[in-house]
Design a protein around this motif. Structure first.
Motif, short mmCIF file in Angstrom:
data_model
loop_
_atom_site.label_atom_id
_atom_site.label_comp_id
_atom_site.label_asym_id
_atom_site.label_seq_id
_atom_site.Cartn_x
_atom_site.Cartn_y
_atom_site.Cartn_z
N MET A 56 -50.62 -26.43 -21.16
CA MET A 56 -50.14 -25.05 -21.21
C MET A 56 -50.00 -24.46 -19.81
O MET A 56 -49.82 -23.25 -19.64
N ASN A 57 -50.09 -25.33 -18.79
CA ASN A 57 -49.89 -24.96 -17.39
C ASN A 57 -51.00 -24.09 -16.81
O ASN A 57 -50.82 -23.47 -15.75
N LYS A 58 -52.14 -24.03 -17.48
CA LYS A 58 -53.29 -23.37 -16.88
C LYS A 58 -53.81 -24.26 -15.75
O LYS A 58 -53.92 -25.48 -15.91
N VAL A 59 -54.14 -23.65 -14.63
CA VAL A 59 -54.69 -24.38 -13.49
C VAL A 59 -56.18 -24.12 -13.42
O VAL A 59 -56.63 -22.98 -13.51
N ILE A 60 -56.97 -25.19 -13.27
CA ILE A 60 -58.43 -25.11 -13.30
C ILE A 60 -58.99 -25.77 -12.05
O ILE A 60 -58.53 -26.84 -11.64
N ALA A 61 -59.99 -25.13 -11.44
CA ALA A 61 -60.71 -25.69 -10.30
C ALA A 61 -62.14 -26.00 -10.72
O ALA A 61 -62.82 -25.18 -11.34
N THR A 114 -47.76 -20.22 -6.73
CA THR A 114 -48.82 -20.68 -5.84
C THR A 114 -50.06 -19.83 -6.04
O THR A 114 -49.98 -18.64 -6.36
N LEU A 115 -51.23 -20.46 -5.85
CA LEU A 115 -52.51 -19.82 -6.05
C LEU A 115 -53.39 -20.03 -4.82
O LEU A 115 -53.28 -21.08 -4.14
N ASP A 116 -54.27 -19.10 -4.57
CA ASP A 116 -55.29 -19.27 -3.55
C ASP A 116 -56.23 -20.38 -4.01
O ASP A 116 -56.84 -20.29 -5.09
N ALA A 117 -56.35 -21.43 -3.21
CA ALA A 117 -57.18 -22.57 -3.61
C ALA A 117 -58.64 -22.22 -3.73
O ALA A 117 -59.39 -22.89 -4.46
N GLU A 118 -59.08 -21.17 -3.03
CA GLU A 118 -60.48 -20.79 -3.07
C GLU A 118 -60.83 -19.94 -4.29
O GLU A 118 -61.92 -20.06 -4.86
N THR A 119 -59.89 -19.05 -4.68
CA THR A 119 -60.22 -18.07 -5.72
C THR A 119 -59.40 -18.20 -7.00
O THR A 119 -59.78 -17.66 -8.04
N GLY A 120 -58.24 -18.85 -6.92
CA GLY A 120 -57.36 -18.94 -8.09
C GLY A 120 -56.47 -17.74 -8.26
O GLY A 120 -55.74 -17.65 -9.26
N ALA A 121 -56.48 -16.81 -7.30
CA ALA A 121 -55.62 -15.64 -7.38
C ALA A 121 -54.20 -16.00 -6.97
O ALA A 121 -53.98 -16.87 -6.11
N LEU A 122 -53.21 -15.33 -7.59
CA LEU A 122 -51.82 -15.54 -7.21
C LEU A 122 -51.60 -15.17 -5.75
O LEU A 122 -52.18 -14.19 -5.24
N VAL A 157 -50.62 -30.96 -9.93
CA VAL A 157 -50.35 -29.83 -9.04
C VAL A 157 -50.25 -30.34 -7.61
O VAL A 157 -50.64 -31.48 -7.31
N GLY A 158 -49.73 -29.49 -6.73
CA GLY A 158 -49.64 -29.81 -5.31
C GLY A 158 -50.59 -28.95 -4.50
O GLY A 158 -51.17 -27.99 -5.00
N TYR A 159 -50.70 -29.28 -3.21
CA TYR A 159 -51.62 -28.56 -2.33
C TYR A 159 -50.99 -28.39 -0.96
O TYR A 159 -50.32 -29.30 -0.45
#
Length: 801
Positions: free
Chosen positions: A228-233, A308-316, A264-266
């Motif tokens: 469902m395209n949710k991104v999880i860290a 794109t998301l902040d890799a540290e927080t997951g915020a847009l 995902v990419g980084y």
């Protein structure tokens, strides 16, 4: 008197089965097939009659039939175990029955035909032979046995070290080799692997969702996406969730039964990590990038968005596109079906550019959107360039409000990148519908089923190579190209790109100019096509291939002599002049290699230290037949993208298609149906090839066998290779993750999974110094049911000593 009734019943059954076998054999002969089944059927009928009448000659007749079947089997298939089973086992059983019953078979003087002792000896011999056959089913039977177990010579000692302890891209690096230099887990201790932690995403793979994701790992954080395209860290050493982001994917008519996110990419935007894109296009620098989004996760959605998301927080990252999102549907024409354009694969993120293609629906209709490939600024989301097959000489993006030409070949996999050459490499599909090509545009024919090299910063075309001419069978090239510097005999190296294909062909090209490094031969193929079809007279064949031997009548298989005969009759009754035999409306055409592969999107792995290519493949034949849309509607065929009928609106014909299966629900052609293969790229020689997967968890007509019989089943996903001498894989139809010996293909470890898997494993070194191997496990591919589905992320490591 007591023996007469059982003998009469058993003999009668054997006689009836013999008559049926002979009748089928006669039918096969009329099609130009083997005479064996007629002869065997007549002998069976005679044996059954003799037993029912208690005639002494029933036993020698049974022995004669067994001997003839063994000779015939050796003549047709040699010592191939799985092909020998249906050819011999039934006649072994008949010989066992006849020998066991022989004391009750009468001579002309009404005395017993054979004393109990010799009868018992024969019975034991035949029973032991049957047991030996069944025992053999529980062991793997390699197609190519390794000549020796010596480790391959190391040609690049520092391979894999550029990624450190991480797994920073979908294929581990932008070269796509899925190789890690870690050897903490190795051949000697892999047997001790244990589950270190398990995480549940909360998104079960149900209602058209499939987990095909390979996570990435940066520092001590793992990143993955759900269908469902949710991104999880996650914390990479404990599996504890750090954050998640939900882009709220819109469900459309097209994606409601096709939800995937493969990765995902980084991007690290600090000045020493990434150079800015073309200066004339964007003036942004790392100094103007907000600190909150210096490290970014880049992902896409099944409803056609890039974010794109902040890799540290997951915020847009609010400065990217419009509040973090870019609409990838801009510049695309409206599709016949809502939401036809969507993305499933991991984007390429390199040198400040995000490169994406897109997936469209196959076989529903003409007028699908463009297959344009685009590059975006990873900082701003600004469109930098657009490679359009309809105008390959100009990569300038079209002005707002204009659309790219529809129906061009699309790119729906993941690209690779050579930073030294500045070139990105991506594979293409073909103009849909797949099975009728009479409406193809010239620009589609030029770029269909190709490997394309473009400048990553500008999108300018440098070269392309077609792996197929005028595709008629959905032979999209979908696996990520693998980049490698191939060592030559004189000590020099050639930079190559390795492209796996659904056709099983492995093309190895000079990545500077696209010229073949491994020879490519253009062979003549059948051109007996329907009026209006466009077919090529030749097709390209690489010197390196996997599972591409043309099928012949003796390759037809079955669990018994009877369904093997059925399959041979069906084979002889089909159109088949080898690969590329065109479809017809008159009779079914065999399609092999099948349109699922060969090698599909999961790709392969390359031991970059030794130059050994490891690849899993699918060996499933299909058949197809053109049918008028009105006739299909009249007989009740339901159109779909993946099912047994595709309408192909806008063309003269729909296409009816299916797997080539026996009435028992098993493939009509010889095992294995999926393998793992190791190829020495320097010589092109296959080092070993082993069957992958057992029938244990694979339903056959709704029945799960539950027996671990490693026949080799269709595979999905891709392998992982490590310097520890191991290949890890979990894309089988049974519920296991495995570790194979890189030098022999021998299975060294097998771990039971909650459900089946279909992604590719990855590995890294955690903050605690341990090597972890991680699989995402959501269920085997395309089961058509919500049963046996999951949402597991499972990490394995060696236990503490």
């Amino acid at each position: 008197m007591r023996s007469r009734v059982p003998l009469a019943i058993i003999g009668g059954i054997i006689c009836i089965l013999g008559v049926l076998l002979a009748a089928g054999g006669l039918w096969l002969i009329t099609l130009g097939g083997s005479w064996f089944y007629l002869l065997a059927g007549l002998l069976m009928a005679g044996i059954g009659y003799g037993m029912a009448k208690r005639r002494r000659w029933a036993l020698p007749l049974a022995l004669a039939l067994l001997i003839i079947s063994i000779i015939w089997s050796l003549w047709e298939v040699g010592f191939d175990f799985w092909q020998s089973v249906p050819r011999i086992i039934a006649f072994l059983v008949i010989a066992l029955i006849a020998s066991a019953a022989s004391p009750w078979l009468l001579r002309s003087d009404s005395k017993a035909a054979l004393s109990c002792k010799p009868a018992a000896v024969l019975s034991v011999v035949f029973a032991a032979s049957i047991v030996a056959f069944f025992t053999g089913m529980f062991f793997p039977h390699p197609t190519v046995v390794a000549e020796n177990a010596a480790p391959a010579a190391v040609v690049k000692p520092d391979a894999g070290q550029d990624s450190g302890n991480d797994w920073p891209a979908w294929g581990r690096n932008v070269e796509g080799n899925r190789f890690a230099q870690f050897d903490q887990i190795n051949k000697d201790n892999v047997k001790d692997l244990k589950v270190a932690w398990t995480y549940r995403t909360g998104d079960l793979a149900v209602n058209g969702s499939e987990y095909q994701v390979t996570p990435i790992k940066i520092d001590n954080t793992m990143y993955l996406c759900t269908p469902m395209n949710k991104v999880i860290a996650l914390d990479a050493t404990t599996g504890k969730e750090r954050w998640r982001f939900d882009p709220h994917m819109k469900i459309t008519d097209s994606n409601k039964q096709w939800k995937r996110c493969r990765g995902v990419g980084y991007a690290d935007l600090t000045a020493d990590k990434v150079s800015p894109p073309v200066a004339s296009v964007t003036q942004n620098t790392s100094a103007t990038t907000p600190a909150a989004c210096r490290k970014r996760i880049v992902s896409t959605t099944n409803d056609g968005r890039l974010f794109t998301l902040d890799a540290e927080t997951g915020a847009l990252c609010d400065d990217f596109g419009t509040h973090g999102f870019v609409d990838l549907k801009e510049g695309l024409s409206e599709a016949p079906e809502q939401g036809s354009y969507y993305l499933t694969s991991a984007p390429l993120v390199a040198d400040g550019v995000v490169m994406v293609g897109g997936k469209i629906n196959d076989n529903i209709s003409t007028d699908e959107p463009a297959g344009v490939v685009r590059g975006y600024d990873v900082r701003t989301g600004k469109l930098l360039w657009a490679f359009d097959p309809a105008r390959p000489e100009d990569s300038t993006p079209l002005p707002s409000g204009q659309n790219y030409a529809p129906e061009s070949p699309n790119f729906w996999g993941t690209a690779s990148y050579d930073p030294k050459l500045g070139l990105a490499y991506f594979p293409t599909g073909n103009q849909t519908p797949d099975f009728w090509n009479g409406n193809r545009h010239p620009y589609s024919e030029e770029f269909n089923d190709s490997i394309v090299a473009i400048e990553l910063k500008t999108g300018k075309l440098r070269w392309h190579f077609r792996t197929a001419n005028q595709d008629q069978f959905d032979y999209d090239v979908s696996s990520q190209p693998i980049l490698y510097d191939l060592k030559n005999k004189d000590g020099t190296t050639t930079p190559v790109v390795i492209q796996l294909t659904k056709r099983g062909q492995v093309f190895v090209l000079d990545r500077r100019d696209g010229k073949p490094v491994v020879p490519v031969e253009y062979r003549k193929v059948s051109t007996d096509a329907m009026p209006g079809m466009k077919v090529a007279s030749t097709q390209p064949y690489s010197k390196i291939s996997v599972g591409t031997e043309p099928l012949k009548e003796s390759d037809m298989w079955g669990a018994s002599i009877f369904d093997q005969l059925y399959c041979r009759i069906q084979f002889k009754d089909m159109r088949w002049e080898g690969e590329w035999t065109p479809l017809s409306d008159k009779k079914r055409t065999l399609i092999y290699p099948g349109y699922y592969g060969g090698m599909n999107w999961g790709g392969g792995a390359l031991d970059a230290s030794t130059g050994t290519l490891i690849v899993n493949d699918i060996r499933m034949a299909q058949w197809g037949r053109f049918i008028k849309q009105d006739e299909a509607k009249r007989i009740g065929l339901k159109p779909s993208t993946e099912g047994e009928y595709s309408e192909q609106k806008g063309t003269p014909w729909g296409v009816e298609r299916s797997m080539f299966m026996s009435p028992l629900g098993i493939p009509c052609f010889k095992p294995p149906f999926g393998t793992m293969t190791a190829i020495d790229l320097a010589s092109g020689k296959t080092k070993w090839q082993v069957p992958m997967g057992s029938i244990q968890d694979a339903p056959v007509n709704g029945v799960v066998p539950g027996l671990y019989i490693p026949m080799g089943m269709p595979t999905m996903g891709g392998p992982l290779v490590t310097k520890g001498g191991l290949t890890f894989f979990h894309g089988t139809l049974d519920y296991y993750v495995r570790a194979l010996d890189n030098d022999t293909g021998k299975e060294l470890w097998r771990g039971r999974l909650p459900v089946g898997g279909q992604g590719a494993p990855m590995t890294y070194i955690g903050k605690d110094g341990k090597q972890y191997v991680v699989v995402v496990d959501g269920g085997a591919t395309r089961t058509g049911t919500n049963a046996n589905r999951g949402d597991y992320v499972i990490a394995y490591a060696l236990p503490e000593k």
